[in-house]
Design a protein around this motif. Structure first.
Motif, short mmCIF file in Angstrom:
data_model
loop_
_atom_site.label_atom_id
_atom_site.label_comp_id
_atom_site.label_asym_id
_atom_site.label_seq_id
_atom_site.Cartn_x
_atom_site.Cartn_y
_atom_site.Cartn_z
N ARG A 1 18.85 48.12 39.00
CA ARG A 1 19.60 46.89 38.81
C ARG A 1 20.67 47.05 37.73
NH1 ARG A 1 16.94 41.47 36.34
NH2 ARG A 1 18.84 40.21 36.15
N LYS A 2 21.86 46.53 38.02
CA LYS A 2 22.94 46.59 37.05
C LYS A 2 22.61 45.73 35.83
CE LYS A 2 27.86 45.75 36.40
NZ LYS A 2 29.14 45.35 37.00
N ASN A 3 22.85 46.29 34.66
CA ASN A 3 22.58 45.57 33.41
C ASN A 3 23.82 44.76 33.04
OD1 ASN A 3 21.61 44.64 31.01
ND2 ASN A 3 21.44 46.64 30.03
N THR A 4 23.86 43.50 33.48
CA THR A 4 25.02 42.64 33.25
C THR A 4 24.91 41.94 31.90
OG1 THR A 4 23.87 40.87 34.43
CG2 THR A 4 25.39 42.22 35.70
N LYS A 5 25.98 41.23 31.55
CA LYS A 5 25.99 40.40 30.35
C LYS A 5 24.92 39.31 30.50
CE LYS A 5 28.95 36.83 28.23
NZ LYS A 5 28.87 37.18 26.81
N GLN A 6 24.17 39.04 29.46
CA GLN A 6 23.15 37.99 29.52
C GLN A 6 23.67 36.69 28.94
OE1 GLN A 6 19.38 37.70 26.95
NE2 GLN A 6 18.57 38.51 28.86
N ILE A 7 23.46 35.61 29.67
CA ILE A 7 23.77 34.27 29.17
C ILE A 7 22.48 33.45 29.24
CG2 ILE A 7 26.14 34.44 30.00
CD1 ILE A 7 25.36 32.40 32.21
N TYR A 8 22.54 32.25 28.69
CA TYR A 8 21.39 31.35 28.74
C TYR A 8 21.79 30.04 29.41
CZ TYR A 8 18.18 34.13 25.98
OH TYR A 8 17.32 35.12 25.56
N VAL A 9 20.98 29.64 30.39
CA VAL A 9 21.09 28.32 30.99
C VAL A 9 19.92 27.53 30.43
CG1 VAL A 9 21.09 26.98 33.14
CG2 VAL A 9 22.16 29.24 33.08
N GLY A 10 20.20 26.65 29.46
CA GLY A 10 19.10 26.05 28.71
C GLY A 10 18.36 27.16 27.99
N ASP A 11 17.05 27.22 28.21
CA ASP A 11 16.26 28.28 27.58
C ASP A 11 15.94 29.41 28.54
OD1 ASP A 11 14.51 26.95 29.24
OD2 ASP A 11 13.00 26.54 27.72
N GLU B 1 32.01 14.66 30.85
CA GLU B 1 30.92 13.70 30.64
C GLU B 1 29.55 14.34 30.89
OE1 GLU B 1 30.87 10.64 29.38
OE2 GLU B 1 33.00 10.93 28.95
N ALA B 2 29.47 15.20 31.88
CA ALA B 2 28.20 15.88 32.17
C ALA B 2 27.78 16.74 30.99
CB ALA B 2 28.33 16.72 33.43
N VAL B 3 28.74 17.46 30.41
CA VAL B 3 28.43 18.30 29.24
C VAL B 3 27.99 17.44 28.06
CG1 VAL B 3 29.42 19.88 27.54
CG2 VAL B 3 29.95 20.17 29.96
N LYS B 4 28.72 16.37 27.81
CA LYS B 4 28.37 15.50 26.68
C LYS B 4 27.01 14.85 26.87
CE LYS B 4 33.08 14.40 25.16
NZ LYS B 4 34.09 13.32 25.00
N ASN B 5 26.58 14.68 28.12
CA ASN B 5 25.29 14.06 28.40
C ASN B 5 24.15 15.06 28.55
OD1 ASN B 5 25.26 10.91 28.85
ND2 ASN B 5 27.26 11.64 29.56
N GLY B 6 24.45 16.35 28.32
CA GLY B 6 23.34 17.29 28.16
C GLY B 6 23.06 18.26 29.28
N VAL B 7 23.96 18.46 30.27
CA VAL B 7 23.68 19.49 31.26
C VAL B 7 23.59 20.84 30.57
CG1 VAL B 7 24.68 18.28 33.24
CG2 VAL B 7 26.12 19.80 31.87
N ASP B 8 22.79 21.72 31.14
CA ASP B 8 22.59 23.04 30.55
C ASP B 8 23.60 24.06 31.04
OD1 ASP B 8 20.07 22.50 29.04
OD2 ASP B 8 19.36 21.99 31.05
N CYS B 9 24.36 23.69 32.07
CA CYS B 9 25.39 24.58 32.61
C CYS B 9 26.28 23.73 33.52
CB CYS B 9 24.74 25.72 33.40
SG CYS B 9 25.90 26.89 34.16
N LEU B 10 27.52 24.14 33.68
CA LEU B 10 28.43 23.50 34.64
C LEU B 10 28.67 24.43 35.81
CD1 LEU B 10 31.48 21.83 32.83
CD2 LEU B 10 29.62 20.69 34.04
N ARG B 11 28.70 23.85 37.00
CA ARG B 11 29.16 24.60 38.16
C ARG B 11 30.51 24.00 38.55
NH1 ARG B 11 31.59 24.27 43.27
NH2 ARG B 11 30.89 26.00 44.58
#
Length: 348
Positions: free
Chosen positions: A2-12, A89-99
């Motif tokens: 598996r390719k070792n990509t950059k790691q991000i966090y969606v919530g925890d 508004e979604a970000v300000k209200n706490g979504v863990d990621c935007l699509r």
């Protein structure tokens, strides 16, 4: 490998790098219908969903996010189409990621506003481009909708976000065409190190969508490409999670839960194997053990061929055998065969 990509966090939940490949789904409830949305997410959690996505279609959907998050246990992604203000508004209200597809939410100034908000709230962005949202200039440049126009349309969005100093993203390049999807992900995997969200978009009804998804997603994962997946079916979202988990298990990328192997039946089968397998599958859904269970139709395909299974059953003519690692441990009446199997599994 598996390719070792950059790691991000969606919530925890980590996505990319060496973290486990996650299974996602999307709610089909009206997000502002909080009770229905929460109930569906809880059901998906019980199926093993790692990350959930919900459509944010108006301000009431966005305002429902913090109330929903209080009652669920997995990160939630806000799915935005066209309206950059809803993304903010979604970000300000706490979504863990935007699509988002940055190309369909307005001019660059509007995209910049969304990116600045995500920076402030430490929210990653999933840059989503599919075969229906490719920039026209790339369609013209590469001669139509194909893997090149899909890849470079996505990279243009990535490069713009990078120019704004934003690097906390994962990428999705989906098509309902399996070959185009595979080609697109292979190409972008060579051109960038961002984590990839893999799936076949609009795969169709359960009967055919499962096949398309297993071929497309499975092909990419087997080549080490993909950090999080969604199986897109015209079916209850729970089905998407179940199929996604099975794809991972089939490639030994996920080991949690029971792995069932069973024979296809033939003229030697003297028990109602199909019925037994269907009932076993339902009863084993709630078993949280990393084991392989074999359910075989005759002595030919019984303990011998299934000797690598941790436990299994076979039978015929009103009787059945329970075996472990190929060795027979018990003979029981056919009517009690499945009950005894479950009893033995419980002891393991």
């Amino acid at each position: 490998m598996r390719k070792n990509t950059k790691q991000i966090y969606v919530g925890d939940v980590p996505v990319g790098g060496t973290s486990p490949i996650t299974v996602q789904s999307m709610t089909n409830t009206i997000t502002r219908d909080i009770e229905s949305t929460v109930n569906q997410i809880i059901s998906l959690e019980q199926c093993g969903c790692d990350i959930i996505r919900s459509a944010i279609n108006n301000i009431d959907d966005a305002k429902a996010i913090p109330i929903i998050k209080e009652q669920i246990h997995i990160p939630i992604i806000g799915d935005i189409q066209f309206d950059y203000r809803l993304a903010i508004e979604a970000v300000k209200n706490g979504v863990d990621c935007l699509r988002i597809n940055p190309g369909n939410i307005g001019n660059k100034d509007r995209v910049k506003e969304v990116v600045n908000c995500c920076k402030e709230y430490d929210v990653p962005i999933r840059v989503g481009v599919n075969s229906g949202s490719i920039s026209q200039k790339f369609i013209d440049k590469y001669g139509g909708v194909n893997s090149d126009s899909l890849v470079y349309s996505c990279l243009e969005q990535v490069e713009f976000l990078e120019s704004l100093g934003f690097y906390d993203m994962k990428l999705a390049l989906k098509s309902s065409d399996v070959n185009m999807t595979i080609e697109s992900y292979k190409k972008i995997s060579e051109l960038t190190n961002y984590p990839l969200h893999v799936g076949i978009t609009e795969a169709g009804p359960k009967s055919t969508g499962i096949i398309k998804s297993a071929v497309g997603i499975g092909s990419l994962l087997s080549q080490g490409i993909g950090d999080t997946i969604r199986v897109s079916l015209t079916a209850p979202p729970e089905e998407e999670v179940i199929v996604g988990k099975e794809i991972l298990k089939s490639l030994k990328l996920k080991t949690e839960g029971v792995n069932i192997v069973s024979c296809p039946t033939c003229a030697r089968t003297n028990i109602d194997l199909i019925k037994i397998v269907e009932e076993a599958e339902e009863r084993l859904k709630t078993v949280d053990k990393n084991i392989t269970v074999a359910i075989m139709g005759c002595v030919v395909n019984g303990p011998g061929e299934a000797r690598e299974a941790d436990i299994g059953i076979t039978g015929g003519n009103g009787e059945g055998l329970i075996f472990k690692k190929g060795k027979i441990v018990k003979k029981v009446s056919e009517e009690f065969l499945l009950d005894e199997l479950m009893n033995e599994i419980e002891k393991m």
